[in-house]
Design a protein around this motif. Sequence first.
Motif, PDB file in Angstrom:
ATOM      1  N   GLU A 181       0.937  -0.856  -0.336  1.00  0.00           N
ATOM      2  CA  GLU A 181      -0.039   0.078   0.009  1.00  0.00           C
ATOM      3  C   GLU A 181       0.879   1.315  -0.005  1.00  0.00           C
ATOM      4  O   GLU A 181       1.627   1.433   0.432  1.00  0.00           O
ATOM      5  CB  GLU A 181      -1.418  -0.281   1.410  1.00  0.00           C
ATOM      6  CG  GLU A 181      -1.974   1.301   1.638  1.00  0.00           C
ATOM      7  CD  GLU A 181      -3.024   1.294   2.736  1.00  0.00           C
ATOM      8  OE1 GLU A 181      -2.819   2.256   3.086  1.00  0.00           O
ATOM      9  OE2 GLU A 181      -3.502  -0.349   2.368  1.00  0.00           O
ATOM     10  N   PRO A 182       0.897   1.929  -0.487  1.00  0.00           N
ATOM     11  CA  PRO A 182       1.348   3.727  -1.081  1.00  0.00           C
ATOM     12  C   PRO A 182       1.562   4.281  -0.092  1.00  0.00           C
ATOM     13  O   PRO A 182       0.440   4.325   0.905  1.00  0.00           O
ATOM     14  CB  PRO A 182       0.811   4.443  -2.223  1.00  0.00           C
ATOM     15  CG  PRO A 182      -0.255   3.605  -2.263  1.00  0.00           C
ATOM     16  CD  PRO A 182      -0.402   2.232  -1.643  1.00  0.00           C
ATOM     17  N   GLN A 183       2.488   5.016   1.241  1.00  0.00           N
ATOM     18  CA  GLN A 183       2.315   5.487   1.990  1.00  0.00           C
ATOM     19  C   GLN A 183       2.889   7.122   1.692  1.00  0.00           C
ATOM     20  O   GLN A 183       2.146   8.581   2.397  1.00  0.00           O
ATOM     21  CB  GLN A 183       3.580   5.819   2.833  1.00  0.00           C
ATOM     22  CG  GLN A 183       3.701   3.773   3.543  1.00  0.00           C
ATOM     23  CD  GLN A 183       2.544   3.848   3.655  1.00  0.00           C
ATOM     24  OE1 GLN A 183       1.595   3.957   5.453  1.00  0.00           O
ATOM     25  NE2 GLN A 183       1.238   2.625   3.904  1.00  0.00           N
ATOM     26  N   ILE A 184       2.673   7.114   0.571  1.00  0.00           N
ATOM     27  CA  ILE A 184       2.822   8.767  -0.416  1.00  0.00           C
ATOM     28  C   ILE A 184       2.347   9.010  -1.165  1.00  0.00           C
ATOM     29  O   ILE A 184       2.570   7.911  -2.112  1.00  0.00           O
ATOM     30  CB  ILE A 184       4.569   9.316  -0.372  1.00  0.00           C
ATOM     31  CG1 ILE A 184       5.774   8.338  -0.712  1.00  0.00           C
ATOM     32  CG2 ILE A 184       4.723   9.714   1.217  1.00  0.00           C
ATOM     33  CD1 ILE A 184       7.040   9.161  -1.052  1.00  0.00           C
ATOM     34  N   PRO A 185       1.887   9.735  -2.211  1.00  0.00           N
ATOM     35  CA  PRO A 185       2.049  10.077  -3.496  1.00  0.00           C
ATOM     36  C   PRO A 185       2.541   9.707  -4.850  1.00  0.00           C
ATOM     37  O   PRO A 185       2.554   8.901  -5.883  1.00  0.00           O
ATOM     38  CB  PRO A 185       1.696  11.366  -3.656  1.00  0.00           C
ATOM     39  CG  PRO A 185       0.781  11.786  -2.179  1.00  0.00           C
ATOM     40  CD  PRO A 185       1.702  11.356  -1.019  1.00  0.00           C
ATOM     41  N   LEU A 207      -4.320  16.942  -3.976  1.00  0.00           N
ATOM     42  CA  LEU A 207      -4.032  16.138  -2.619  1.00  0.00           C
ATOM     43  C   LEU A 207      -3.486  17.178  -1.447  1.00  0.00           C
ATOM     44  O   LEU A 207      -3.230  18.458  -2.151  1.00  0.00           O
ATOM     45  CB  LEU A 207      -2.587  15.488  -3.128  1.00  0.00           C
ATOM     46  CG  LEU A 207      -2.654  14.132  -4.333  1.00  0.00           C
ATOM     47  CD1 LEU A 207      -1.336  13.813  -4.631  1.00  0.00           C
ATOM     48  CD2 LEU A 207      -3.242  12.947  -3.502  1.00  0.00           C
ATOM     49  N   GLN A 243      -9.223   8.699  -7.201  1.00  0.00           N
ATOM     50  CA  GLN A 243      -9.462   8.948  -6.471  1.00  0.00           C
ATOM     51  C   GLN A 243     -11.089   9.657  -7.251  1.00  0.00           C
ATOM     52  O   GLN A 243     -10.871  10.027  -8.068  1.00  0.00           O
ATOM     53  CB  GLN A 243      -8.829  11.046  -6.304  1.00  0.00           C
ATOM     54  CG  GLN A 243      -9.181  12.089  -5.674  1.00  0.00           C
ATOM     55  CD  GLN A 243      -8.818  13.015  -5.566  1.00  0.00           C
ATOM     56  OE1 GLN A 243      -8.300  13.735  -6.603  1.00  0.00           O
ATOM     57  NE2 GLN A 243      -7.722  13.085  -4.240  1.00  0.00           N
ATOM     58  N   LEU A 262      -3.523   7.125   1.659  1.00  0.00           N
ATOM     59  CA  LEU A 262      -3.253   8.048   1.195  1.00  0.00           C
ATOM     60  C   LEU A 262      -3.824   9.474   2.118  1.00  0.00           C
ATOM     61  O   LEU A 262      -4.554  10.325   2.062  1.00  0.00           O
ATOM     62  CB  LEU A 262      -2.855   7.640  -0.197  1.00  0.00           C
ATOM     63  CG  LEU A 262      -1.907   8.266  -0.294  1.00  0.00           C
ATOM     64  CD1 LEU A 262      -1.467   8.084  -1.902  1.00  0.00           C
ATOM     65  CD2 LEU A 262      -0.430   7.546  -0.175  1.00  0.00           C
ATOM     66  N   GLN A 263      -4.877   8.500   3.658  1.00  0.00           N
ATOM     67  CA  GLN A 263      -5.652   9.178   4.230  1.00  0.00           C
ATOM     68  C   GLN A 263      -5.474  10.823   4.590  1.00  0.00           C
ATOM     69  O   GLN A 263      -5.712  11.717   4.950  1.00  0.00           O
ATOM     70  CB  GLN A 263      -6.537   9.060   4.946  1.00  0.00           C
ATOM     71  CG  GLN A 263      -7.138   7.424   4.707  1.00  0.00           C
ATOM     72  CD  GLN A 263      -7.909   6.579   5.820  1.00  0.00           C
ATOM     73  OE1 GLN A 263      -6.796   6.548   6.799  1.00  0.00           O
ATOM     74  NE2 GLN A 263      -8.523   6.661   6.593  1.00  0.00           N
ATOM     75  N   TYR A 265      -3.489  12.593   3.481  1.00  0.00           N
ATOM     76  CA  TYR A 265      -3.622  13.419   2.047  1.00  0.00           C
ATOM     77  C   TYR A 265      -4.895  13.854   1.307  1.00  0.00           C
ATOM     78  O   TYR A 265      -4.593  14.448   0.564  1.00  0.00           O
ATOM     79  CB  TYR A 265      -2.405  13.144   0.722  1.00  0.00           C
ATOM     80  CG  TYR A 265      -1.237  13.127   1.168  1.00  0.00           C
ATOM     81  CD1 TYR A 265      -0.284  13.744   0.832  1.00  0.00           C
ATOM     82  CD2 TYR A 265      -0.506  11.764   1.474  1.00  0.00           C
ATOM     83  CE1 TYR A 265       1.245  13.521   1.523  1.00  0.00           C
ATOM     84  CE2 TYR A 265       1.306  11.323   1.820  1.00  0.00           C
ATOM     85  CZ  TYR A 265       1.429  12.526   1.851  1.00  0.00           C
ATOM     86  OH  TYR A 265       3.105  12.505   2.485  1.00  0.00           O
ATOM     87  N   SER A 266      -5.713  13.065   2.320  1.00  0.00           N
ATOM     88  CA  SER A 266      -7.011  13.410   1.528  1.00  0.00           C
ATOM     89  C   SER A 266      -7.193  14.594   2.207  1.00  0.00           C
ATOM     90  O   SER A 266      -6.911  15.221   2.910  1.00  0.00           O
ATOM     91  CB  SER A 266      -7.515  11.886   1.370  1.00  0.00           C
ATOM     92  OG  SER A 266      -7.649  11.236   0.683  1.00  0.00           O
TER      93      SER A 266
END
Length: 303
Positions: A181-185, A207, A243, A262-263, A265-266
Amino acid sequence: MRRTDHFSGITEFVTTAQLGSFTAAAERLGLTKSAVGKSVGRLEDRLGIKLFQRSTRRLSLTPDGKSFLTSCQSVIDILEQAESVLTSHIAHPSGRLRIDLPAAFGRQRILPALLKIARDYPDLSLTVSFSERFVDLIEEGIDLAIRIGELSDSSGLVARRLTTQKLVICAAPDYLSARNEPQIPEELNQHQCIVGFRRNQPISWLLKEQSGKIKRYTPPATYEFADGDAMLSAVLAGCGFAQLPLWMVGKHLENGEIKEVLQAYSGIETPISALWPQNRQLLPKIRYVVDTLMEMAENGLLD
């Protein structure tokens, strides 16, 4: 002289100028040609100017007449709008309402309300289009439009914000189970992404940075769709990240069909607005629909 005398002859003058003859104006107003001609003559006498050049063959406006016609038409527009203000609360929606809606949001949130209004008011007819393109309301004869996003140019239009939509980045558990799972964009570059597009251009994701500033990010587009429902279908099918607005994916998040990532950044919220041409702002059919949508928004029915 009473102040009401200032309006005497205005209707006859404007109608004659628009139709080009006393005869046509008389037929339109239900008067005799002589009555219309005398009314315009008395208006000219009162003003001390000639409004028309008369000949046996044609009737044309003088320069003063052209200027006066423009002013009179503006006054008539103001009076008609003032009358609409007083009667709009009792007048029923009627006639044809031409409305343009964003595709997915329009189908899911707006159309059911429009159909109920149409059932309640049989004199109202609907012409509904669903599009993601920019529509020129005035040029294309649209009475009302719903727009998602900031309004860059609303000149000549009236805008009323209905609500906002929150955007989230999400993917199906099946897709995530086989990948980190990505942690940063920036880590999205290693994944499949589902991106919307409009006018042949990809739609950037919005973002939120740690400072609270909003930045645009265009992920690598494995799939491109010009329709939000199609994007959701691709996410549910395990095709990658997208998105999407919370109103569209909320129930799927709750039942576990998709997961938000990526919550940090949401949380971006974009406005949803109703727009209509300025010169039609007081028509009962527009007022009733906008008031209904505003009430729905206040009750959370557009979220």
